[in-house]
Structure formats: structure tokens, C-alpha cells
Design an enzyme around this catalytic site. Structure first.
Site, PDB file in Angstrom:
ATOM      1  CG  ASP A  11      -2.019   1.020   1.160  1.00 34.41           C
ATOM      2  OD1 ASP A  11      -2.041   1.801   0.197  1.00 34.41           O
ATOM      3  OD2 ASP A  11      -2.866   1.033   2.069  1.00 34.41           O
ATOM      4  CG  ASP A 105      -3.505   3.751  -3.306  1.00 27.39           C
ATOM      5  OD1 ASP A 105      -4.348   2.949  -3.731  1.00 27.39           O
ATOM      6  OD2 ASP A 105      -3.724   4.530  -2.368  1.00 27.39           O
ATOM      7  CD  GLU A 106      -5.546  -1.124  -1.453  1.00 26.46           C
ATOM      8  OE1 GLU A 106      -5.190  -1.890  -0.539  1.00 26.46           O
ATOM      9  OE2 GLU A 106      -6.592  -0.443  -1.391  1.00 26.46           O
TER      10      GLU A 106
END
Length: 448
Positions: A11, A105-106
Site C-alpha cells: 500500500d 496505490d495498492e
């Protein structure tokens, strides 16, 4: 669960804000908020410096400004975010063929398919530490928090434990020890409503949840939710890491500066959104059966209504007609802040509406490129000139004399620019007329 800790969850920390701080030296170490910059906007991401003042994702920008008035409020640069995300996802795929992105983003990574000598705790820990260093390098300085565990659920929980820039590896057999003291809200799908239902029966932590039988949870929450919650309470999660995640829905929504009260205008906006959704469906070769509208009222109450068609469609007239019908059932007299249209139940084929009634005309839906009566009504009065000249806080710009920079603020016919890039020290600030021919917007400069 797996016998080894072989599921990694990565993350990127405060991603949008971190990209802005990377590319804007004067903002490093300072509060940054990315999202809608007006009072009607919503926070997408807040830097950790802004979070210290209580600013959080999904908070209204109005409240964020009240809590942290000295933060930099930026409208966002999706080209920069996508490019940075692509660099990270490319790095992850070079490590394992099984990478499941969840968002920009993850992502999950299956370490069982990585080129590792074994899956012992020391081995995966060293790999994760090196991966974080490599993320820092390929992003130009961003940090990532990582969790490694025997399942996706526990790996995601672990990645949140030592944010930012943290690493937690959960040895197999210790999952329940880790989970028991945690609040039930860490379980996916446990939102405020479920938290309240569980609180009423004395369940606050996962340890409390483990004392409730599956039958009782099913009675409280329904079969699917109750069964899933019971399984995760005991860390039972055998979901695989899937390299290709199926698109679940296609949607378009907008937040408006002034509360909408004119029903005809709302219907016109839904029609336009339906056209955008249909275009995106066709571009992806998809169609869908379920049409949903999302309406956020003046008091932030969010409502949704949906209807399911007999067969999939990618036709804007059909989607628009259903969206407008759904709006008819809602009381919007107090004003509407947000409207959205979505299509789900996706398929990769389209069947015409064989049973559509010809005596059900849709005079308000127009073919692509033509104006409906509602469009004409909504655009009868031309909008006033934009006093910001189209410049938005955070935009990348270039000036013929001063070079590259970014928009600090704009309005009343002027735009203020700070001239700096990721590779320079904090730069000077200058103000120009919004129609200055020497100043223009550019695509962001992305750090390799």
C-alpha cells in the site's frame, strides 16, 4: 489459509499527496490535501502532516479547510498518479506473475510464484524489505507499507499496522493472536451499520466476534455476510491472488458547486452521464444489466436506486431512461450535491431489447452529438466566463521566461504559479493574468 506467509499486500502511503510532495519541493513536510478544492469537494487523500489535524479521506473539503486551513489544497494530476502507479505495478510483476491491483496505490502479490529460494519467514522478510527499497527508487522517493501473511485478509490488515513506511510479517499460526484485540471494523465489509448492529449485542473486538456462533451472525446479518464474517473472524480466507480482476461496474458521477433543485436539470445531467457510461462500456466491449443512480443530498445523505434489465445493454438511451425513472422515486426538494450513473452486472456481449415497447418513446434521450430539450434548457443561458481561466491548483504549467512550475491558486482573472520541479529546490512565486500568452498548462513531469 496457506501453510506459509506467501501473500504480500503493498500500500503506497498517502499516495496522491505523496506524489504531489515529491514533485513540489516547497510542499515536502507540509500538509497537503488532494481532491475537490471547492467547498463542495471531497478529500481524496491527505498527507500525514494534514492527517495530524484530523483531515481524512472522504471528508468534505469544507470541513478539511476548517480543520487545517494552512494546508495546500490541490485538484490532482491523474497522469502523474497513473504513471507512478504503472512503475510500481511493473516492478511487482517483475517479482511475481500473480499481481492483483486493487487500485492505483495498492496490490496483492503471490510470493509462492515469485523467484524465492523458499518461503521461510526470514526469506520473505528480506524480500519485502528489498521491495520497499525498490519502490522508493522507481517512484522517486515514495514510501510503501507492506504486510505479508498466509491470506489476503491478514496481509491487508498487517500492512496497516505500522504506517507509514512499515513492514509487518505475520508468521503462520499467529493470525488469531494478531486479530483478537482488533476492532471488528478491520474486517472487510464491516461498515458503520454492521458495527452498530454488533455493538448492540456486545461485540466490539474480533475476540468478541469469535464468541458469536455462525448461525447467530447469519440471523443478524444475512447468510452471505454472516458466513463471511464468521470465517474471517477466525482468519479463514482462501481467496487466491488473481492477476486479472474482473471489472465490476462502470460509472460516472459529478459534484456540483451549487445545490441542484431543478429536476429537469438533474435529468439532463443524468442523461449526459448515461451517455458517458455507455461510451465507456462500448470502448471496453462490455454491456450491463443493472442501472444504478447515486444521489447525495444537501445534508450529505447518500441515496442509491437500481433496476435490472431483462438483458445487457450499452445503449445510452436505455441507460438514461432507466436513470431518470429511478430519480422519480427520490425526494430531492432540499437540494442535491452529487449525481451519478453506473452500470453493473457486466457481460462481454449485448442483446437488443427485444421486448422494448415501441409505445414508450424517450423524447429526452438523444443520439450522440445532438441536443435534447433538457440539454437546450440547461444551456440556454451561457455560463459566465471562468475567472480562473481553467487553471486549477496543482496543475503543471510552463512559462516562456520562467520555465516549469505549478498553479498555487487562480481566480479573479489571475493565476499564481510557483516555479519549481521535483529536481529543483523550492522556487519563487509569480502572478500572471489568466490569458497571459506566455503561460500554458502541460502534462506533468514524472520522476523516473
Amino acid at each position: 489459509m496457506r501453510a506459509q506467509a506467501s501473500v504480500l499486500h503493498l500500500d503506497l502511503d498517502a499516495f496522491f499527496a505523496a506524489v504531489e510532495q515529491r514533485d513540489k519541493p516547497s510542499l515536502r513536510g507540509k500538509p497537503v490535501v488532494v481532491g475537490g478544492v471547492s467547498g463542495r469537494g471531497v478529500v481524496a487523500t491527505a498527507s500525514y502532516e494534514a492527517r495530524a489535524y484530523g483531515v481524512r479521506s472522504a471528508m468534505s473539503t469544507r470541513e478539511a479547510r476548517a480543520r487545517c486551513p494552512h494546508a495546500a489544497y490541490l485538484s490532482g494530476r491523474f497522469e502523474a498518479y497513473r504513471a507512478t502507479s504503472a512503475a510500481v505495478m511493473g516492478l511487482l510483476r517483475s517479482c511475481s506473475p500473480l499481481v492483483e491491483p486493487l487500485s492505483l496505490d495498492e496490490a496483492f502479490v503471490d510470493l509462492a510464484r515469485a523467484d524465492l529460494p523458499d518461503l521461510e519467514i526470514d526469506t520473505v522478510t528480506v524480500f519485502a524489505e528489498q521491495l520497499r527499497d525498490r519502490v522508493h527508487d522507481v517512484t522517486g522517493g515514495l514510501t510503501a507499507s507492506v504486510g505479508v501473511a498466509s491470506s489476503k485478509f491478514v496481509a491487508k490488515v498487517a500492512s496497516d499496522l505500522e504506517k507509514p513506511d512499515g513492514l509487518v510479517v505475520v508468521p503462520p499460526g499467529t493470525e488469531l493472536e494478531l486479530l483478537r484485540p482488533m476492532h471488528v471494523s478491520v474486517v472487510p465489509g464491516v461498515g458503520p451499520a454492521t458495527v452498530e448492529r454488533l455493538r448492540r449485542v456486545g461485540v466490539h473486538t474480533i475476540a468478541d466476534l469469535q464468541q458469536i456462533s455462525e448461525d447467530e451472525l447469519v440471523r443478524m446479518l444475512g447468510k452471505a455476510h454472516g458466513h463471511g464474517l464468521h470465517q474471517l473472524a477466525f482468519a479463514r480466507d482462501d481467496r487466491p491472488v488473481e492477476a486479472e480482476r474482473e471489472t465490476k461496474s462502470v460509472s460516472v458521477e459529478g459534484t456540483y458547486e451549487q445545490d441542484l433543485t431543478d429536476r429537469k436539470l438533474m435529468e439532463s445531467l443524468l442523461t449526459r452521464q448515461a451517455t458517458d457510461v455507455a461510451r465507456r462500456l462500448r470502448k471496453s466491449g462490455l454491456s450491463g444489466r443493472t442501472v444504478t443512480i447515486k444521489v447525495r443530498l444537501y445534508d450529505f445523505t447518500t441515496l442509491s436506486r437500481s433496476t435490472t434489465l431483462a438483458s445487457p445493454t450499452d445503449d445510452e438511451a436505455v441507460i438514461g431512461r432507466q436513470a431518470r425513472r429511478l430519480l422519480e422515486d427520490l425526494d430531492t426538494s432540499g437540494g442535491v450535491r452529487l449525481l451519478g450513473v453506473g452500470v453493473s452486472g457486466l457481460a462481454d456481449w449485448v442483446q437488443d431489447e427485444l421486448f422494448a415497447a415501441e409505445d414508450d418513446p424517450d423524447p429526452e434521450a438523444a443520439s450522440e452529438g445532438s441536443a435534447t430539450p433538457l440539454d437546450r434548457a440547461a444551456t440556454a443561458v451561457p455560463p459566465p466566463p471562468d475567472p480562473s481561466g481553467g487553471f486549477r491548483p496543482g496543475n503543471d504549467v510552463v512559462h516562456d521566461e520562467h520555465g516549469r512550475g505549478w498553479v498555487w491558486g487562480a481566480g479573479k482573472g489571475v493565476v499564481t504559479v510557483r516555479f519549481e520541479t521535483a529536481e529543483t529546490p523550492p522556487g519563487p512565486v509569480r502572478t500572471f493574468a489568466v490569458d497571459d500568452p506566455a503561460l500554458s498548462r502541460i502534462n506533468p513531469v514524472v520522476t523516473d
